[in-house]
Design a protein around this motif. Structure first.
Motif, PDB file in Angstrom:
ATOM      1  N   ALA A   1     -11.350  32.309  46.253  1.00  0.00           N
ATOM      2  CA  ALA A   1     -11.437  31.116  47.104  1.00  0.00           C
ATOM      3  C   ALA A   1     -11.494  29.819  46.295  1.00  0.00           C
ATOM      4  CB  ALA A   1     -12.643  31.213  48.032  1.00  0.00           C
ATOM      5  N   GLY A   2     -12.322  29.760  45.268  1.00  0.00           N
ATOM      6  CA  GLY A   2     -12.440  28.547  44.466  1.00  0.00           C
ATOM      7  C   GLY A   2     -11.141  28.173  43.776  1.00  0.00           C
ATOM      8  N   LYS A   3     -10.403  29.177  43.360  1.00  0.00           N
ATOM      9  CA  LYS A   3      -9.114  28.933  42.701  1.00  0.00           C
ATOM     10  C   LYS A   3      -8.070  28.470  43.706  1.00  0.00           C
ATOM     11  CE  LYS A   3     -10.165  32.165  39.004  1.00  0.00           C
ATOM     12  NZ  LYS A   3      -9.794  33.381  38.285  1.00  0.00           N
ATOM     13  N   LEU A   4      -8.149  29.004  44.910  1.00  0.00           N
ATOM     14  CA  LEU A   4      -7.237  28.576  45.966  1.00  0.00           C
ATOM     15  C   LEU A   4      -7.512  27.125  46.348  1.00  0.00           C
ATOM     16  CD1 LEU A   4      -4.978  29.268  47.944  1.00  0.00           C
ATOM     17  CD2 LEU A   4      -6.708  30.252  49.461  1.00  0.00           C
ATOM     18  N   VAL A   5      -8.777  26.751  46.405  1.00  0.00           N
ATOM     19  CA  VAL A   5      -9.145  25.359  46.682  1.00  0.00           C
ATOM     20  C   VAL A   5      -8.552  24.449  45.611  1.00  0.00           C
ATOM     21  CG1 VAL A   5     -11.082  23.739  46.770  1.00  0.00           C
ATOM     22  CG2 VAL A   5     -11.211  25.896  48.027  1.00  0.00           C
TER      23      VAL A   5
ATOM     24  N   ASN B   1      -9.687  16.732  50.290  1.00  0.00           N
ATOM     25  CA  ASN B   1     -11.135  16.852  50.222  1.00  0.00           C
ATOM     26  C   ASN B   1     -11.504  18.274  50.620  1.00  0.00           C
ATOM     27  OD1 ASN B   1     -13.795  16.148  49.825  1.00  0.00           O
ATOM     28  ND2 ASN B   1     -13.715  14.354  51.161  1.00  0.00           N
ATOM     29  N   GLU B   2     -12.655  18.701  50.187  1.00  0.00           N
ATOM     30  CA  GLU B   2     -13.119  20.062  50.469  1.00  0.00           C
ATOM     31  C   GLU B   2     -14.418  20.002  51.253  1.00  0.00           C
ATOM     32  OE1 GLU B   2     -14.871  23.911  48.034  1.00  0.00           O
ATOM     33  OE2 GLU B   2     -14.015  22.246  46.924  1.00  0.00           O
TER      34      GLU B   2
ATOM     35  N   LYS C   1     -16.878  29.768  55.407  1.00  0.00           N
ATOM     36  CA  LYS C   1     -15.525  29.286  55.140  1.00  0.00           C
ATOM     37  C   LYS C   1     -15.552  27.979  54.365  1.00  0.00           C
ATOM     38  CE  LYS C   1     -13.473  31.375  59.223  1.00  0.00           C
ATOM     39  NZ  LYS C   1     -14.153  32.566  58.920  1.00  0.00           N
ATOM     40  N   ASN C   2     -14.567  27.829  53.514  1.00  0.00           N
ATOM     41  CA  ASN C   2     -14.294  26.542  52.887  1.00  0.00           C
ATOM     42  C   ASN C   2     -13.089  25.971  53.605  1.00  0.00           C
ATOM     43  OD1 ASN C   2     -16.259  26.892  50.909  1.00  0.00           O
ATOM     44  ND2 ASN C   2     -14.830  27.795  49.466  1.00  0.00           N
ATOM     45  N   SER C   3     -12.997  24.678  53.639  1.00  0.00           N
ATOM     46  CA  SER C   3     -11.782  24.075  54.176  1.00  0.00           C
ATOM     47  C   SER C   3     -11.309  23.016  53.209  1.00  0.00           C
ATOM     48  CB  SER C   3     -12.012  23.479  55.567  1.00  0.00           C
ATOM     49  OG  SER C   3     -12.830  22.347  55.490  1.00  0.00           O
ATOM     50  N   VAL C   4     -10.005  22.866  53.164  1.00  0.00           N
ATOM     51  CA  VAL C   4      -9.397  21.811  52.371  1.00  0.00           C
ATOM     52  C   VAL C   4      -8.587  20.959  53.325  1.00  0.00           C
ATOM     53  CG1 VAL C   4      -7.835  21.234  50.484  1.00  0.00           C
ATOM     54  CG2 VAL C   4      -9.313  23.249  50.307  1.00  0.00           C
ATOM     55  N   TRP C   5      -8.912  19.669  53.350  1.00  0.00           N
ATOM     56  CA  TRP C   5      -8.241  18.692  54.178  1.00  0.00           C
ATOM     57  C   TRP C   5      -7.270  17.940  53.293  1.00  0.00           C
ATOM     58  CZ3 TRP C   5      -8.369  13.464  53.111  1.00  0.00           C
ATOM     59  CH2 TRP C   5      -7.894  12.596  54.106  1.00  0.00           C
ATOM     60  N   VAL C   6      -6.029  17.777  53.757  1.00  0.00           N
ATOM     61  CA  VAL C   6      -5.061  16.937  53.052  1.00  0.00           C
ATOM     62  C   VAL C   6      -4.618  15.838  54.006  1.00  0.00           C
ATOM     63  CG1 VAL C   6      -4.288  18.657  51.383  1.00  0.00           C
ATOM     64  CG2 VAL C   6      -3.130  18.478  53.560  1.00  0.00           C
ATOM     65  N   GLU C   7      -4.524  14.635  53.466  1.00  0.00           N
ATOM     66  CA  GLU C   7      -4.244  13.468  54.296  1.00  0.00           C
ATOM     67  C   GLU C   7      -2.854  13.496  54.911  1.00  0.00           C
ATOM     68  OE1 GLU C   7      -5.080   8.747  53.999  1.00  0.00           O
ATOM     69  OE2 GLU C   7      -4.262   9.702  52.207  1.00  0.00           O
TER      70      GLU C   7
ATOM     71  N   TYR D   1      -8.328  26.500  56.251  1.00  0.00           N
ATOM     72  CA  TYR D   1      -9.595  27.216  56.151  1.00  0.00           C
ATOM     73  C   TYR D   1      -9.404  28.373  55.214  1.00  0.00           C
ATOM     74  CZ  TYR D   1     -11.921  24.783  59.960  1.00  0.00           C
ATOM     75  OH  TYR D   1     -12.518  23.839  60.739  1.00  0.00           O
ATOM     76  N   ILE D   2     -10.370  28.568  54.335  1.00  0.00           N
ATOM     77  CA  ILE D   2     -10.316  29.644  53.357  1.00  0.00           C
ATOM     78  C   ILE D   2     -11.528  30.532  53.571  1.00  0.00           C
ATOM     79  CG2 ILE D   2     -10.311  30.192  50.894  1.00  0.00           C
ATOM     80  CD1 ILE D   2      -9.227  27.219  50.559  1.00  0.00           C
ATOM     81  N   ASP D   3     -11.269  31.787  53.935  1.00  0.00           N
ATOM     82  CA  ASP D   3     -12.368  32.730  54.143  1.00  0.00           C
ATOM     83  C   ASP D   3     -13.019  33.055  52.808  1.00  0.00           C
ATOM     84  OD1 ASP D   3     -11.796  32.905  56.868  1.00  0.00           O
ATOM     85  OD2 ASP D   3     -10.322  34.475  56.531  1.00  0.00           O
ATOM     86  N   ALA D   4     -14.331  33.039  52.801  1.00  0.00           N
ATOM     87  CA  ALA D   4     -15.072  33.341  51.552  1.00  0.00           C
ATOM     88  C   ALA D   4     -15.152  34.835  51.351  1.00  0.00           C
ATOM     89  CB  ALA D   4     -16.453  32.740  51.611  1.00  0.00           C
TER      90      ALA D   4
END
Length: 120
Positions: A22-26, A41-42, A48-54, A117-120
């Motif tokens: 997950a951290g590498k995918l972020v 932004n994360e 779950k982690n999420s990464v938002w892109v503008e 969304y990235i499942d942990a």
């Protein structure tokens, strides 16, 4: 100080299986956003982690059509940051992302943003 709140409409789109931590995918998503010149932004939500892109369109355009969206290119970029990923796992991930990019366009928000969304 004023506060605000709003309802959220979440529609889960097609997922991609992934053999990258997950951290590498972020880090890959942040690198992808940087390459296309958009902010990212994360955030964390429970498991779950999420990464938002503008600018989701720029990100998906790059995924779909730019030949620099490759495992070799991103492996080098990530290694410069001290992040090491198996290149064959990264190649599978990038192939999946490229094939899903067109479908993921339906997840772009009304202001052009895109959230993964990235499942942990």
């Amino acid at each position: 100080m004023s506060q605000s709140f709003r309802p959220v409409k979440e529609i889960w789109n097609t997922h991609s299986s992934c053999f990258v931590e997950a951290g590498k995918l972020v880090a890959l998503f942040h690198g992808l956003a940087a390459r296309v010149g958009t902010a990212s932004n994360e955030f964390q939500y429970g498991d779950k982690n999420s990464v938002w892109v503008e600018d989701g369109n720029k990100v998906l355009d790059y995924m779909e059509a730019d030949e620099r969206f490759s495992a070799a290119s991103f492996k080098d970029s990530l290694e410069e940051q001290g992040i090491f990923i198996n290149e064959s796992d990264l190649a599978l991930l990038i192939d999946n992302m490229r094939s899903l990019a067109k479908e993921w366009r339906s997840s772009i928000g009304e202001h052009g943003e895109l959230v993964f969304y990235i499942d942990a």
